[in-house]
Scaffold this active site. Structure first.
Site, short mmCIF file in Angstrom:
data_model
loop_
_atom_site.label_atom_id
_atom_site.label_comp_id
_atom_site.label_asym_id
_atom_site.label_seq_id
_atom_site.Cartn_x
_atom_site.Cartn_y
_atom_site.Cartn_z
CE1 TYR A 83 20.93 50.35 77.17
CE2 TYR A 83 22.98 50.99 78.22
CZ TYR A 83 22.10 50.01 77.82
OH TYR A 83 22.39 48.69 78.07
CE LYS B 117 30.44 41.99 81.47
NZ LYS B 117 30.57 42.46 80.07
CG HIS C 225 21.60 42.04 79.06
ND1 HIS C 225 22.34 41.75 80.19
CD2 HIS C 225 22.28 43.03 78.43
CE1 HIS C 225 23.41 42.52 80.23
NE2 HIS C 225 23.40 43.31 79.18
NE ARG D 51 23.77 45.78 82.07
CZ ARG D 51 24.50 46.31 83.04
NH1 ARG D 51 24.00 46.35 84.28
NH2 ARG D 51 25.70 46.79 82.81
NE ARG E 197 27.68 43.77 83.22
CZ ARG E 197 28.29 44.67 83.97
NH1 ARG E 197 28.26 44.57 85.30
NH2 ARG E 197 28.95 45.68 83.42
CG HIS F 283 28.31 50.35 81.30
ND1 HIS F 283 27.29 51.04 80.65
CD2 HIS F 283 28.00 49.03 81.20
CE1 HIS F 283 26.40 50.17 80.18
NE2 HIS F 283 26.82 48.95 80.50
#
Length: 328
Positions: free
Chosen positions: A301, A194, A266, A269, A170, A292
């Site tokens: 994806y 995150k 991004h 990524r 990220r 994730h």
């Protein structure tokens, strides 16, 4: 102070603005809510920033319509959502704002500031799965080829693109990457993702080589106090690179390379994940590398991969070729 608890490095302007303009909501409640997001939910400064901006829209709505936050009804929230649509807010953005509203009211319930949650039946707008933009390997090579490697900034930027693409980071993960997070001899880097969750990400031999070249150049830059451990710094300011800087120079190089797609940091990524799956990588392994929390986030994806396969079939399969020939 309160702002140091929220962010010890810099005071976020949107947090300040939200605290100073809460309408008929007591400032103490808003402060406690922000502390709750930061300390108990472990939200990053960027996430807090977004929540505060969205919450400000709700506070303005309260003030403009003389609504008491403790007696707000579902009808009031429907009116709030309708006003946002009239302002041109997209369905995706509206869904995010309403999610923040629900979070605020769940907090009010936890704190016993209200007896019933009026957002329980609040519905978000339907949003389709918009597939992210992806670059081909050749397009990534072309972007890197547009960089002037005779300048120190060029060496840094070339390395940044390689690390973004090779590790699927990220934007915030890259700008916050520190030298102490590099384990190049072992072939890994440590990422603070995150919610302050750490993960180890494999790094390619090419990216390792680029990092070593950049770190040699970096030694000659005068770096300001507090920024010495950041990998990617500005040559002129001596501080870690900002997110805005990344957006600007990546779009500049893409334009120079003749890339017409709308891309951002991004995008690399997205390309990382898509190319891994196309190469046969395990979905859960990709989930771990991307950081994730939910596998469903990674599964988007797979849709990109299926689209890629469909295009290949239409181009190469005999039935696809025959149909194309008949239409010409």
């Amino acid at each position: 102070s309160f702002y140091q608890v929220i962010n010890p490095i810099e005071t976020r302007m949107s947090i300040k603005a939200t605290i100073s303009n809460t309408g008929n909501v007591p400032q103490d409640i808003v402060k406690r809510y922000i502390q709750y997001l930061r300390l108990e939910r472990s939200y990053s400064s960027n996430t807090l920033d977004a929540y505060c901006k969205d919450l400000q829209k709700l506070f303005n709505f309260y003030s403009d319509n003389g609504i008491d936050f403790r007696t707000t009804t579902l009808t009031d929230f429907d009116l709030f959502a309708g006003n946002l649509r009239d302002e041109g807010i997209s369905s995706r953005s509206l869904a995010r704002i309403l999610s923040g509203v629900r979070s605020f009211y769940r907090f009010l319930m936890l704190e016993k500031e209200i007896e019933q949650d009026p957002t329980e039946l609040l519905e978000s707008p339907k949003i389709g799965n918009k597939l992210p933009q992806v670059l081909s390997v050749d397009e990534i090579d072309n972007i890197q080829g547009a960089i002037d490697l005779s300048k120190s900034e060029g060496i840094r930027d070339h390395c940044i693109i390689e690390v973004l693409y090779s590790c699927g980071l990220r934007i915030s993960e890259l700008t916050n990457l520190q030298i102490s997070d590099l384990f190049l001899n072992e072939g890994f880097i440590r990422i603070h993702g995150k919610g302050d969750k750490e993960r180890l990400v494999p790094i390619s031999a090419k990216a390792i080589k680029e990092l070593k070249i950049w770190l040699d150049v970096r030694k000659h830059i005068e770096i300001q106090s507090g920024h010495q451990d950041y990998v990617f710094v500005s040559r002129t300011r001596g501080k870690k690179l900002s997110r805005i800087s990344l957006f600007v120079f990546i779009r500049k190089y893409a334009q120079k390379a003749g890339i017409t797609k709308e891309i951002s940091p991004h995008t690399f990524r997205h390309s990382f994940a898509t190319h891994l799956l196309q190469g046969g990588a395990n979905l859960r392994a990709v989930q771990e590398m991307l950081g994730h929390e939910n596998l469903g986030t990674t599964e988007i994806y797979m849709h990109i991969d299926i689209t890629h396969l469909r295009e290949g079939i239409l181009t190469c399969h005999p039935r696809g070729i025959r149909k194309t020939t008949q239409n010409t």
